[in-house]
Design a protein around this motif. Structure first.
Motif, short mmCIF file in Angstrom:
data_model
loop_
_atom_site.label_atom_id
_atom_site.label_comp_id
_atom_site.label_asym_id
_atom_site.label_seq_id
_atom_site.Cartn_x
_atom_site.Cartn_y
_atom_site.Cartn_z
N GLN A 169 6.16 9.51 14.50
CA GLN A 169 6.04 8.14 13.53
C GLN A 169 6.99 8.61 12.30
OE1 GLN A 169 2.11 7.70 11.91
NE2 GLN A 169 2.29 6.20 10.83
N ALA A 170 8.04 7.56 12.08
CA ALA A 170 8.74 7.68 10.86
C ALA A 170 8.13 7.50 9.60
CB ALA A 170 9.88 6.56 11.07
N LYS A 171 8.58 8.38 8.80
CA LYS A 171 8.28 8.44 7.24
C LYS A 171 8.63 6.99 6.53
CE LYS A 171 8.47 10.89 3.24
NZ LYS A 171 8.90 12.48 2.62
N THR A 172 7.66 6.52 5.76
CA THR A 172 7.98 5.19 5.13
C THR A 172 8.50 5.74 3.68
OG1 THR A 172 6.34 4.21 6.42
CG2 THR A 172 7.08 3.04 4.25
N LEU A 173 9.57 5.11 3.32
CA LEU A 173 10.16 5.30 2.05
C LEU A 173 10.36 3.98 1.34
CD1 LEU A 173 11.54 7.33 -0.19
CD2 LEU A 173 13.81 6.76 1.42
N ILE A 174 9.93 3.65 0.39
CA ILE A 174 9.98 2.43 -0.63
C ILE A 174 10.92 2.74 -1.65
CG2 ILE A 174 8.87 0.42 -1.86
CD1 ILE A 174 6.79 0.74 0.06
N LEU A 223 0.51 2.72 -3.11
CA LEU A 223 1.53 3.30 -1.76
C LEU A 223 1.52 4.82 -1.55
CD1 LEU A 223 4.54 0.79 -2.82
CD2 LEU A 223 2.88 0.78 -0.74
N ILE A 267 2.94 6.84 1.69
CA ILE A 267 4.29 6.26 1.26
C ILE A 267 5.27 6.98 0.35
CG2 ILE A 267 5.52 4.21 1.00
CD1 ILE A 267 3.13 2.74 2.11
#
Length: 128
Positions: free
Chosen positions: A4-9, A23, A28
């Motif tokens: 699972q790719a890490k989510t970065l905002i 978030l 995230i």
């Protein structure tokens, strides 16, 4: 095995603290980046991604993100997928937002063009 790719905002300091916290509680990562004209500074964002070892980025943005990336000269390769559908109208969004060039000579040229079919679609690739 699935990864699972890490989510970065990426956002600026003006983002509401409660939204950032919500978030982060979901796992995230919220990256605070300097602002340029009220939006995330794209050069600053790419520098930070580079520091993290992210050296290639796929931008699948709307017309304004596309325009901002091109205006900042942060694009080196373009891949356009063209479906055999005709869309338009006065309220239709274009591929690239912002202001139109005053003359055709001011348009951004693509070099080393490659055309190919992908199912019913056509893919146009080029370098800037």
């Amino acid at each position: 095995r699935q990864h699972q790719a890490k989510t970065l905002i990426a956002t600026t300091a003006t983002a509401p603290r409660a939204r950032r916290s919500a978030l982060q509680e979901k796992g995230i990562e919220v990256l605070m980046v300097s602002a340029r004209q009220g939006r995330v500074s794209l050069p600053a964002l790419l520098r930070e991604l580079g520091r993290r070892g992210i050296l290639s980025l796929l931008v699948e943005g709307g017309s304004e993100v596309n325009a901002a990336m091109l205006t900042a000269k942060l694009v080196d390769h373009v891949r356009l997928y063209i479906a055999p559908l005709l869309l338009g109208g006065r309220d239709a969004k274009g591929l690239i937002g912002g202001n139109s060039p005053a003359r055709l000579a001011s348009a951004i040229p693509l070099n080393h063009i490659v055309l190919r079919s992908l199912g019913d679609d056509v893919v146009v690739e080029g370098e800037l």
